[in-house]
Structures are given as C-alpha cells and as structure tokens.
Design a protein around this motif. Structure first.
Motif, PDB file in Angstrom:
ATOM      1  N   ALA A  59       5.816  -5.498  -1.347  1.00  0.00           N
ATOM      2  CA  ALA A  59       4.425  -5.788  -1.730  1.00  0.00           C
ATOM      3  C   ALA A  59       3.460  -5.326  -0.639  1.00  0.00           C
ATOM      4  CB  ALA A  59       4.246  -7.278  -2.006  1.00  0.00           C
ATOM      5  N   LEU A  60       3.869  -5.486   0.614  1.00  0.00           N
ATOM      6  CA  LEU A  60       3.057  -4.988   1.727  1.00  0.00           C
ATOM      7  C   LEU A  60       2.950  -3.467   1.669  1.00  0.00           C
ATOM      8  CD1 LEU A  60       1.581  -5.583   4.461  1.00  0.00           C
ATOM      9  CD2 LEU A  60       3.810  -5.262   5.569  1.00  0.00           C
ATOM     10  N   GLY A  61       4.072  -2.808   1.368  1.00  0.00           N
ATOM     11  CA  GLY A  61       4.051  -1.353   1.250  1.00  0.00           C
ATOM     12  C   GLY A  61       3.132  -0.895   0.131  1.00  0.00           C
ATOM     13  N   ALA A  62       3.163  -1.597  -0.992  1.00  0.00           N
ATOM     14  CA  ALA A  62       2.283  -1.252  -2.109  1.00  0.00           C
ATOM     15  C   ALA A  62       0.827  -1.488  -1.748  1.00  0.00           C
ATOM     16  CB  ALA A  62       2.667  -2.066  -3.346  1.00  0.00           C
ATOM     17  N   PHE A  63       0.572  -2.558  -0.995  1.00  0.00           N
ATOM     18  CA  PHE A  63      -0.779  -2.838  -0.515  1.00  0.00           C
ATOM     19  C   PHE A  63      -1.283  -1.694   0.358  1.00  0.00           C
ATOM     20  CE2 PHE A  63      -3.146  -4.283   3.239  1.00  0.00           C
ATOM     21  CZ  PHE A  63      -4.278  -4.844   2.667  1.00  0.00           C
ATOM     22  N   GLN A  64      -0.446  -1.227   1.277  1.00  0.00           N
ATOM     23  CA  GLN A  64      -0.852  -0.140   2.166  1.00  0.00           C
ATOM     24  C   GLN A  64      -1.226   1.101   1.366  1.00  0.00           C
ATOM     25  OE1 GLN A  64      -1.446  -1.985   5.094  1.00  0.00           O
ATOM     26  NE2 GLN A  64      -0.854  -0.075   6.098  1.00  0.00           N
ATOM     27  N   GLN A  65      -0.431   1.413   0.363  1.00  0.00           N
ATOM     28  CA  GLN A  65      -0.723   2.582  -0.473  1.00  0.00           C
ATOM     29  C   GLN A  65      -2.006   2.397  -1.270  1.00  0.00           C
ATOM     30  OE1 GLN A  65       2.741   3.334  -2.880  1.00  0.00           O
ATOM     31  NE2 GLN A  65       4.017   3.860  -1.117  1.00  0.00           N
ATOM     32  N   ARG A  66      -2.195   1.184  -1.774  1.00  0.00           N
ATOM     33  CA  ARG A  66      -3.386   0.877  -2.572  1.00  0.00           C
ATOM     34  C   ARG A  66      -4.653   1.020  -1.728  1.00  0.00           C
ATOM     35  NH1 ARG A  66      -0.916  -2.945  -4.907  1.00  0.00           N
ATOM     36  NH2 ARG A  66      -1.492  -4.627  -3.476  1.00  0.00           N
ATOM     37  N   VAL A  67      -4.616   0.485  -0.512  1.00  0.00           N
ATOM     38  CA  VAL A  67      -5.786   0.571   0.360  1.00  0.00           C
ATOM     39  C   VAL A  67      -6.009   2.013   0.814  1.00  0.00           C
ATOM     40  CG1 VAL A  67      -6.783  -0.186   2.550  1.00  0.00           C
ATOM     41  CG2 VAL A  67      -5.572  -1.830   1.109  1.00  0.00           C
ATOM     42  N   LEU A 100       2.539 -13.039   4.410  1.00  0.00           N
ATOM     43  CA  LEU A 100       1.597 -12.165   3.706  1.00  0.00           C
ATOM     44  C   LEU A 100       2.262 -11.464   2.533  1.00  0.00           C
ATOM     45  CD1 LEU A 100      -0.281 -10.610   6.752  1.00  0.00           C
ATOM     46  CD2 LEU A 100      -0.844 -12.662   5.442  1.00  0.00           C
ATOM     47  N   GLU A 101       3.548 -11.160   2.675  1.00  0.00           N
ATOM     48  CA  GLU A 101       4.290 -10.526   1.591  1.00  0.00           C
ATOM     49  C   GLU A 101       4.250 -11.394   0.334  1.00  0.00           C
ATOM     50  OE1 GLU A 101       7.007  -7.928  -0.498  1.00  0.00           O
ATOM     51  OE2 GLU A 101       5.670  -7.642   1.206  1.00  0.00           O
ATOM     52  N   ALA A 102       4.455 -12.681   0.518  1.00  0.00           N
ATOM     53  CA  ALA A 102       4.436 -13.595  -0.630  1.00  0.00           C
ATOM     54  C   ALA A 102       3.067 -13.591  -1.312  1.00  0.00           C
ATOM     55  CB  ALA A 102       4.795 -15.000  -0.171  1.00  0.00           C
ATOM     56  N   ARG A 103       2.021 -13.537  -0.517  1.00  0.00           N
ATOM     57  CA  ARG A 103       0.678 -13.529  -1.101  1.00  0.00           C
ATOM     58  C   ARG A 103       0.395 -12.218  -1.818  1.00  0.00           C
ATOM     59  NH1 ARG A 103      -4.537 -14.867   2.587  1.00  0.00           N
ATOM     60  NH2 ARG A 103      -3.213 -16.640   3.086  1.00  0.00           N
ATOM     61  N   LEU A 104       0.774 -11.106  -1.204  1.00  0.00           N
ATOM     62  CA  LEU A 104       0.488  -9.796  -1.790  1.00  0.00           C
ATOM     63  C   LEU A 104       1.371  -9.494  -2.996  1.00  0.00           C
ATOM     64  CD1 LEU A 104      -0.063  -7.781   1.500  1.00  0.00           C
ATOM     65  CD2 LEU A 104      -1.805  -8.462  -0.173  1.00  0.00           C
ATOM     66  N   ALA A 158     -10.792  -8.587   5.695  1.00  0.00           N
ATOM     67  CA  ALA A 158      -9.437  -8.935   6.123  1.00  0.00           C
ATOM     68  C   ALA A 158      -8.435  -7.874   5.683  1.00  0.00           C
ATOM     69  CB  ALA A 158      -9.040 -10.305   5.577  1.00  0.00           C
ATOM     70  N   ASP A 159      -8.646  -7.295   4.525  1.00  0.00           N
ATOM     71  CA  ASP A 159      -7.751  -6.236   4.041  1.00  0.00           C
ATOM     72  C   ASP A 159      -7.876  -4.981   4.897  1.00  0.00           C
ATOM     73  OD1 ASP A 159      -6.673  -7.544   1.573  1.00  0.00           O
ATOM     74  OD2 ASP A 159      -8.798  -7.579   1.057  1.00  0.00           O
ATOM     75  N   ALA A 160      -9.100  -4.671   5.324  1.00  0.00           N
ATOM     76  CA  ALA A 160      -9.292  -3.506   6.196  1.00  0.00           C
ATOM     77  C   ALA A 160      -8.548  -3.696   7.512  1.00  0.00           C
ATOM     78  CB  ALA A 160     -10.791  -3.299   6.459  1.00  0.00           C
ATOM     79  N   TYR A 161      -8.576  -4.904   8.039  1.00  0.00           N
ATOM     80  CA  TYR A 161      -7.903  -5.193   9.309  1.00  0.00           C
ATOM     81  C   TYR A 161      -6.381  -5.165   9.138  1.00  0.00           C
ATOM     82  CZ  TYR A 161      -7.519  -7.545  13.917  1.00  0.00           C
ATOM     83  OH  TYR A 161      -7.254  -7.872  15.231  1.00  0.00           O
ATOM     84  N   LEU A 162      -5.891  -5.774   8.054  1.00  0.00           N
ATOM     85  CA  LEU A 162      -4.444  -5.767   7.812  1.00  0.00           C
ATOM     86  C   LEU A 162      -3.934  -4.340   7.636  1.00  0.00           C
ATOM     87  CD1 LEU A 162      -1.763  -7.208   7.307  1.00  0.00           C
ATOM     88  CD2 LEU A 162      -2.424  -7.395   4.890  1.00  0.00           C
ATOM     89  N   PHE A 163      -4.644  -3.540   6.876  1.00  0.00           N
ATOM     90  CA  PHE A 163      -4.254  -2.145   6.670  1.00  0.00           C
ATOM     91  C   PHE A 163      -4.181  -1.408   8.000  1.00  0.00           C
ATOM     92  CE2 PHE A 163      -5.732   2.275   6.208  1.00  0.00           C
ATOM     93  CZ  PHE A 163      -4.714   2.792   5.411  1.00  0.00           C
ATOM     94  N   THR A 164      -5.170  -1.620   8.846  1.00  0.00           N
ATOM     95  CA  THR A 164      -5.249  -0.914  10.125  1.00  0.00           C
ATOM     96  C   THR A 164      -4.064  -1.236  11.028  1.00  0.00           C
ATOM     97  OG1 THR A 164      -7.662  -0.750  10.050  1.00  0.00           O
ATOM     98  CG2 THR A 164      -6.629  -0.660  12.230  1.00  0.00           C
ATOM     99  N   VAL A 165      -3.786  -2.518  11.217  1.00  0.00           N
ATOM    100  CA  VAL A 165      -2.700  -2.860  12.136  1.00  0.00           C
ATOM    101  C   VAL A 165      -1.335  -2.517  11.548  1.00  0.00           C
ATOM    102  CG1 VAL A 165      -4.048  -4.635  13.317  1.00  0.00           C
ATOM    103  CG2 VAL A 165      -2.532  -5.296  11.439  1.00  0.00           C
ATOM    104  N   THR A 166      -1.204  -2.608  10.233  1.00  0.00           N
ATOM    105  CA  THR A 166       0.095  -2.334   9.611  1.00  0.00           C
ATOM    106  C   THR A 166       0.433  -0.845   9.654  1.00  0.00           C
ATOM    107  OG1 THR A 166      -0.186  -4.287   8.211  1.00  0.00           O
ATOM    108  CG2 THR A 166       1.489  -2.700   7.528  1.00  0.00           C
ATOM    109  N   ARG A 167      -0.576   0.013   9.747  1.00  0.00           N
ATOM    110  CA  ARG A 167      -0.317   1.450   9.906  1.00  0.00           C
ATOM    111  C   ARG A 167       0.486   1.729  11.179  1.00  0.00           C
ATOM    112  NH1 ARG A 167      -3.543   5.196  10.834  1.00  0.00           N
ATOM    113  NH2 ARG A 167      -2.864   6.796   9.366  1.00  0.00           N
ATOM    114  N   TRP A 168       0.353   0.840  12.159  1.00  0.00           N
ATOM    115  CA  TRP A 168       1.059   1.044  13.430  1.00  0.00           C
ATOM    116  C   TRP A 168       2.571   0.954  13.251  1.00  0.00           C
ATOM    117  CZ3 TRP A 168      -2.439  -3.017  16.278  1.00  0.00           C
ATOM    118  CH2 TRP A 168      -3.749  -2.518  16.364  1.00  0.00           C
ATOM    119  N   ALA A 169       3.025   0.250  12.236  1.00  0.00           N
ATOM    120  CA  ALA A 169       4.469   0.130  11.996  1.00  0.00           C
ATOM    121  C   ALA A 169       5.087   1.500  11.734  1.00  0.00           C
ATOM    122  CB  ALA A 169       4.740  -0.817  10.833  1.00  0.00           C
TER     123      ALA A 169
END
Length: 202
Positions: free
Chosen positions: A177-185, A136-140, A154-165
């Motif tokens: 890129a994943l971190g930037a995605f989390q902030q963006r969402v 996912l990092e490569a895609r984001l 799909a973005d809502a779901y990814l954001f939700t589960v990744t918050r658990w990290a």
C-alpha cells in the motif's frame, strides 16, 4: 518567495506543497559542502542551522523547518485543501502526521546516509523504520492518502522521505500500500513538476 533546497532532500516537501497550492516560488540550490547557493549567497547567513529547507518571504523574513514551512504555504491558499482549517480537529490530525513523519521516519533515516554508521546500528534503524511504516501501511491500505481522499501536506512529506528508501536500496516490498501511495503521489502533475525542477526522475 524563495525556497532554498537540495535536490531530493526534505526540502522537496515544501517544494511540492508550493506547486500544489499554485504559489510562485523561486528556487535557490544549496551546495551542501560549501554552504553557498547557486545565486551566490552564504546559506549560513540565511539559515545559521545550515540545512534546508529555508523559505525567504517577500518581505525578507526567513522561515525554517519543513513542517512549519508547509503549514505556512498551505495557509496562503486554503482553497487548495492541503491543510484543514485552523482550529479544526482535522487540522490537528494532519499536524500529528507531520510530527510523526518528522520524528519517527525522517530522523531515523539520518544514520543510514552516513557510511560510518556501524552495521548493527543500520540494521536496528531499518527495523525501527519498518515498524513505524507498518502503522502507515495499514492506513494507506484503506484510503488513498494519509487522511482520506484529500492530498495534504503530510502526504507530501511522507512521499519525500520515503523516496530515500529507493536511494538506500531498502527492501520495502512488505508494504504494497505504501508502494502504491508512492506511485500515486509521483503521478500528480505538481509533484512531477517539482521533481523535474530539481533534476530528479519521476
């Protein structure tokens, strides 16, 4: 409609989708231990599976399983663009992402929340998560959301589960890129509203 939820759990995903779609939604918080809701219902009578999310429709019917609920919600407001049109190849790609997040990420987190999980198993699960996030990092790194410029279910779901990290104090610094995605969402108004409604920090 009523969404049965637990703050920060996977039920946050349909909560976000409903707000993104501009749908009216009543929230009923579930107590994980007692299986009672804030409104006084027996949650096991609502969803015998015993876990959130569950969505009670206006006619009394109940939908369960987050990946199904977000599709239902998105289809109520197709103009919101949260899910491509039925039958389109683009839709199947979004559903592919929902399945990947549910099976490869969501379920891999589960043993990490259990204090009885042996350290060797925890290390194995974290390593597995990182391999799956690597794709996912490569895609984001190439686009703002999983499927391009448009925010989807799909973005809502990814954001939700990744918050658990963050809650689990996992080091995901190798995924900028994943971190930037989390902030963006997290900055989206509908997401901010959902987080506030569940008593979570943005």
């Amino acid at each position: 409609m009523k969404l049965y939820y637990l703050p920060g759990a996977c039920s946050l995903s349909p909560h976000i989708v409903a707000r993104e779609a501009g749908l009216d939604l009543t929230l009923d918080k579930v107590d994980h231990a007692s299986k009672r809701t804030a409104a006084g219902e027996d949650f096991l009578a609502v969803n015998p599976k015993g876990y959130v999310p569950a969505l009670r429709l206006d006619d009394g019917d109940v939908l369960t399983e987050g990946a199904v609920i977000v599709q239902y919600l998105a289809d109520q407001r197709p103009d919101a663009g949260l899910l491509p049109a039925a039958g389109s190849r683009a839709r199947y790609h979004v559903l592919e992402s929902l399945s990947y997040i549910g099976t490869e990420l969501h379920k891999t987190y589960s043993p990490l929340f259990n204090l009885a999980t042996p350290e060797a198993v925890r290390a194995d699960r974290i390593a597995y998560l990182k391999r799956r996030y690597g794709l996912l990092e490569a895609r984001l790194a190439a686009q703002p959301f999983l499927h391009g410029e448009q925010f989807t279910v799909a973005d809502a779901y990814l954001f939700t589960v990744t918050r658990w990290a963050d809650y689990l104090k996992l080091d995901f610094s190798e995924f900028p890129a994943l971190g930037a995605f989390q902030q963006r969402v997290a900055a989206r108004p509908a997401v901010q509203a959902a987080l506030r409604a569940e008593g979570l920090s943005g």
